[in-house]
Design a protein around this motif. Structure first.
Motif, PDB file in Angstrom:
ATOM      1  N   MET A  46       0.843  -1.184   0.000  1.00 46.46           N
ATOM      2  CA  MET A  46       0.000   0.000   0.000  1.00 46.46           C
ATOM      3  C   MET A  46       0.883   1.240   0.000  1.00 46.46           C
ATOM      4  O   MET A  46       2.030   1.210   0.450  1.00 46.46           O
ATOM      5  CB  MET A  46      -0.912   0.028   1.234  1.00 46.46           C
ATOM      6  CG  MET A  46      -1.850  -1.163   1.367  1.00 46.46           C
ATOM      7  SD  MET A  46      -3.095  -1.280   0.058  1.00 46.46           S
ATOM      8  CE  MET A  46      -4.106   0.157   0.429  1.00 46.46           C
ATOM      9  N   GLY A  47       0.358   2.353  -0.497  1.00 47.49           N
ATOM     10  CA  GLY A  47       1.068   3.619  -0.434  1.00 47.49           C
ATOM     11  C   GLY A  47       2.443   3.574  -1.085  1.00 47.49           C
ATOM     12  O   GLY A  47       2.593   3.099  -2.219  1.00 47.49           O
ATOM     13  N   SER A  48       3.450   4.053  -0.358  1.00 45.57           N
ATOM     14  CA  SER A  48       4.813   4.099  -0.890  1.00 45.57           C
ATOM     15  C   SER A  48       5.312   2.733  -1.319  1.00 45.57           C
ATOM     16  O   SER A  48       6.053   2.610  -2.300  1.00 45.57           O
ATOM     17  CB  SER A  48       5.767   4.681   0.167  1.00 45.57           C
ATOM     18  OG  SER A  48       5.423   5.997   0.493  1.00 45.57           O
ATOM     19  N   SER A  49       4.912   1.698  -0.581  1.00 42.89           N
ATOM     20  CA  SER A  49       5.317   0.337  -0.931  1.00 42.89           C
ATOM     21  C   SER A  49       4.772  -0.050  -2.300  1.00 42.89           C
ATOM     22  O   SER A  49       5.469  -0.690  -3.109  1.00 42.89           O
ATOM     23  CB  SER A  49       4.819  -0.655   0.123  1.00 42.89           C
ATOM     24  OG  SER A  49       5.349  -0.362   1.396  1.00 42.89           O
ATOM     25  N   ALA A  50       3.535   0.332  -2.581  1.00 38.72           N
ATOM     26  CA  ALA A  50       2.930   0.038  -3.875  1.00 38.72           C
ATOM     27  C   ALA A  50       3.589   0.842  -4.988  1.00 38.72           C
ATOM     28  O   ALA A  50       3.777   0.340  -6.106  1.00 38.72           O
ATOM     29  CB  ALA A  50       1.433   0.313  -3.833  1.00 38.72           C
ATOM     30  N   ALA A  91       6.598  -1.366   5.501  1.00 38.55           N
ATOM     31  CA  ALA A  91       7.705  -0.865   6.316  1.00 38.55           C
ATOM     32  C   ALA A  91       7.468  -1.139   7.796  1.00 38.55           C
ATOM     33  O   ALA A  91       8.372  -1.563   8.520  1.00 38.55           O
ATOM     34  CB  ALA A  91       7.916   0.628   6.074  1.00 38.55           C
ATOM     35  N   THR A  92       6.248  -0.925   8.248  1.00 34.68           N
ATOM     36  CA  THR A  92       5.928  -1.146   9.662  1.00 34.68           C
ATOM     37  C   THR A  92       5.715  -2.614   9.977  1.00 34.68           C
ATOM     38  O   THR A  92       5.784  -3.027  11.126  1.00 34.68           O
ATOM     39  CB  THR A  92       4.659  -0.386  10.053  1.00 34.68           C
ATOM     40  OG1 THR A  92       3.546  -0.921   9.319  1.00 34.68           O
ATOM     41  CG2 THR A  92       4.802   1.103   9.769  1.00 34.68           C
ATOM     42  N   PRO A 136      14.739   3.138  12.133  1.00 28.76           N
ATOM     43  CA  PRO A 136      13.454   3.730  12.518  1.00 28.76           C
ATOM     44  C   PRO A 136      13.285   5.155  11.981  1.00 28.76           C
ATOM     45  O   PRO A 136      14.220   5.957  12.017  1.00 28.76           O
ATOM     46  CB  PRO A 136      13.509   3.722  14.051  1.00 28.76           C
ATOM     47  CG  PRO A 136      14.438   2.596  14.378  1.00 28.76           C
ATOM     48  CD  PRO A 136      15.485   2.612  13.307  1.00 28.76           C
ATOM     49  N   GLU A 137      12.093   5.450  11.489  1.00 30.23           N
ATOM     50  CA  GLU A 137      11.780   6.789  10.982  1.00 30.23           C
ATOM     51  C   GLU A 137      11.000   7.532  12.063  1.00 30.23           C
ATOM     52  O   GLU A 137       9.809   7.315  12.263  1.00 30.23           O
ATOM     53  CB  GLU A 137      10.984   6.675   9.679  1.00 30.23           C
ATOM     54  CG  GLU A 137      11.831   6.094   8.550  1.00 30.23           C
ATOM     55  CD  GLU A 137      11.035   5.710   7.313  1.00 30.23           C
ATOM     56  OE1 GLU A 137      11.463   6.072   6.212  1.00 30.23           O
ATOM     57  OE2 GLU A 137       9.987   5.036   7.458  1.00 30.23           O
ATOM     58  N   VAL A 138      11.698   8.427  12.767  1.00 30.07           N
ATOM     59  CA  VAL A 138      11.120   9.061  13.945  1.00 30.07           C
ATOM     60  C   VAL A 138      10.014  10.048  13.595  1.00 30.07           C
ATOM     61  O   VAL A 138       9.183  10.380  14.433  1.00 30.07           O
ATOM     62  CB  VAL A 138      12.214   9.771  14.781  1.00 30.07           C
ATOM     63  CG1 VAL A 138      13.223   8.761  15.305  1.00 30.07           C
ATOM     64  CG2 VAL A 138      12.911  10.862  13.977  1.00 30.07           C
ATOM     65  N   GLY A 139       9.982  10.511  12.335  1.00 28.46           N
ATOM     66  CA  GLY A 139       8.942  11.446  11.927  1.00 28.46           C
ATOM     67  C   GLY A 139       7.633  10.779  11.571  1.00 28.46           C
ATOM     68  O   GLY A 139       6.622  11.450  11.368  1.00 28.46           O
ATOM     69  N   GLY A 140       7.648   9.449  11.460  1.00 30.39           N
ATOM     70  CA  GLY A 140       6.431   8.721  11.139  1.00 30.39           C
ATOM     71  C   GLY A 140       6.050   8.754   9.672  1.00 30.39           C
ATOM     72  O   GLY A 140       4.943   8.352   9.313  1.00 30.39           O
ATOM     73  N   VAL A 141       6.961   9.221   8.813  1.00 29.25           N
ATOM     74  CA  VAL A 141       6.699   9.300   7.372  1.00 29.25           C
ATOM     75  C   VAL A 141       7.646   8.349   6.648  1.00 29.25           C
ATOM     76  O   VAL A 141       8.848   8.344   6.909  1.00 29.25           O
ATOM     77  CB  VAL A 141       6.902  10.736   6.845  1.00 29.25           C
ATOM     78  CG1 VAL A 141       6.693  10.784   5.333  1.00 29.25           C
ATOM     79  CG2 VAL A 141       5.963  11.700   7.552  1.00 29.25           C
ATOM     80  N   SER A 145      12.456   4.498   4.199  1.00 32.84           N
ATOM     81  CA  SER A 145      11.974   3.142   3.903  1.00 32.84           C
ATOM     82  C   SER A 145      11.517   3.023   2.455  1.00 32.84           C
ATOM     83  O   SER A 145      11.710   1.973   1.818  1.00 32.84           O
ATOM     84  CB  SER A 145      10.857   2.739   4.873  1.00 32.84           C
ATOM     85  OG  SER A 145       9.789   3.659   4.837  1.00 32.84           O
ATOM     86  N   TYR A 146      10.945   4.086   1.894  1.00 33.59           N
ATOM     87  CA  TYR A 146      10.581   4.076   0.471  1.00 33.59           C
ATOM     88  C   TYR A 146      11.837   3.957  -0.390  1.00 33.59           C
ATOM     89  O   TYR A 146      11.906   3.131  -1.310  1.00 33.59           O
ATOM     90  CB  TYR A 146       9.815   5.347   0.112  1.00 33.59           C
ATOM     91  CG  TYR A 146       9.815   5.635  -1.370  1.00 33.59           C
ATOM     92  CD1 TYR A 146       8.980   4.932  -2.240  1.00 33.59           C
ATOM     93  CD2 TYR A 146      10.670   6.596  -1.910  1.00 33.59           C
ATOM     94  CE1 TYR A 146       8.994   5.174  -3.608  1.00 33.59           C
ATOM     95  CE2 TYR A 146      10.693   6.848  -3.272  1.00 33.59           C
ATOM     96  CZ  TYR A 146       9.859   6.138  -4.112  1.00 33.59           C
ATOM     97  OH  TYR A 146       9.897   6.377  -5.466  1.00 33.59           O
TER      98      TYR A 146
END
Length: 323
Positions: A46-50, A91-92, A136-141, A145-146
């Motif tokens: 989904m999203g960036s992964s897609a 990613a999560t 880890p992406e501390v900003g939550g965006v 990971s993309y």
């Protein structure tokens, strides 16, 4: 999510990407998880992964390998039987749609989780796991990971085509250095780019089809952080489906260079006075251009160019949060 954390995540891109290059130079992680025979590949996410999966699938097809990318929420997932590799990206490790898709995948397929979270639910649901190593992406965006998803899927391409990872490792290293360059010179280019791109109406981000994920990811960054109206477009298709917004809005356009259809875009943006920012090359009719080292190499572009809209989005988000 928080804007300062997002900016911090972007600042760490060069260092974390360099570590990925070092890791891939030691071994290709796909060599340890793939079955003896892979005849077809299905990417789900989904999203960036897609977004990343769509580009990865197109690259594999261009190399003669049957591959598709399906959004995980689709009810029409391929049933291709033995020899099928399913790469489920999250990613999560907890994307509910991707976990649901795994329940509907042909049980004869081999499943591999691609994730940034060791021990997450998705790793327990798949036959094997490959880690993104994006930290880890501390900003939550999903930004690093993309970027790492693209790089790791390019490593899968190497494995499936019997290609050494040497050129990929070089491209990743060059992208890390280019990212560092863009970060260190941000004050030289970003204020002007922000002025041109951040209007009252909407922003289009355009990329050639083989790097469409850059436009999709860049547009997502504008929507997810500063909550601006932004659309990811394919450069050729833009003149057929998105051009109409140049007539009656203050449309702004960022063009990731590399499509032979950019001159066709300029036939509309030029006469209508649309502000256009070119990235990574000369774009016809551009009112501003951002260049960086290695932007003449397509794989480097793919791994680097989203940092430009990410930084613009991050600073706009920080400014909005401060008011």
């Amino acid at each position: 999510m928080n804007p300062d954390g997002f900016a911090t995540d972007l600042a760490r891109k060069p260092d974390v990407l360099s570590k990925l290059a070092d890791s891939l130079a030691q071994h290709n992680p796909w060599s340890r998880v793939l079955p003896a025979e892979v005849s077809r590949v299905v990417f789900v996410g989904m999203g960036s992964s897609a977004y990343a999966g769509g580009v990865a699938a197109a690259r594999l097809r261009a190399r003669g390998i049957g591959a598709v990318s399906e959004i995980a929420s689709s009810e029409l997932l391929p049933v291709w039987g033995p020899g099928t590799l399913v790469v489920a990206t999250s990613a999560t490790g907890g994307s509910v749609e991707t976990l649901d898709a795994l329940d509907r995948i042909d049980p004869a397929a081999t499943t591999v989780a691609l994730t940034n979270t060791a021990g997450s639910v998705i790793t327990q649901r798949c036959d094997a796991t490959v880690e993104l190593l994006a930290e880890p992406e501390v900003g939550g965006v999903a930004c690093r990971s993309y970027q790492h998803t693209l790089a790791i899927l390019m490593a899968l391409e190497c494995q499936l085509t019997g290609t050494p990872t040497d050129d990929l490792v070089t491209a990743i290293g060059t992208a890390a250095r280019a990212s560092d360059e863009l970060l260190s010179t941000e004050n030289d280019w970003r204020p002007e780019v922000s002025e041109h791109l951040l209007g009252q109406d909407e922003t289009h981000l355009c990329a050639p089809a083989h790097r469409l994920s850059s436009a999709q990811q860049g547009a997502l960054m504008f929507r997810e952080g500063p909550r601006r109206s932004a659309i990811g477009c394919e450069s050729g298709d833009w003149s057929h489906v998105d051009v109409y917004r140049t007539k009656n809005t203050d449309l702004r356009v960022l063009v990731f260079a590399g499509s032979k259809w950019e001159a066709q875009m300029a036939e509309w943006t030029g006469p209508r006075g649309t502000r256009v920012i070119g990235v990574g090359g000369t774009v016809p009719g551009a009112t501003g251009t951002v260049r960086y080292s290695g932007d003449d190499i397509d794989d480097v572009r793919l791994l680097t160019e989203t940092l430009i809209p990410e930084l613009v989005a991050a600073r706009d988000w920080q400014a909005a949060a401060a008011t």
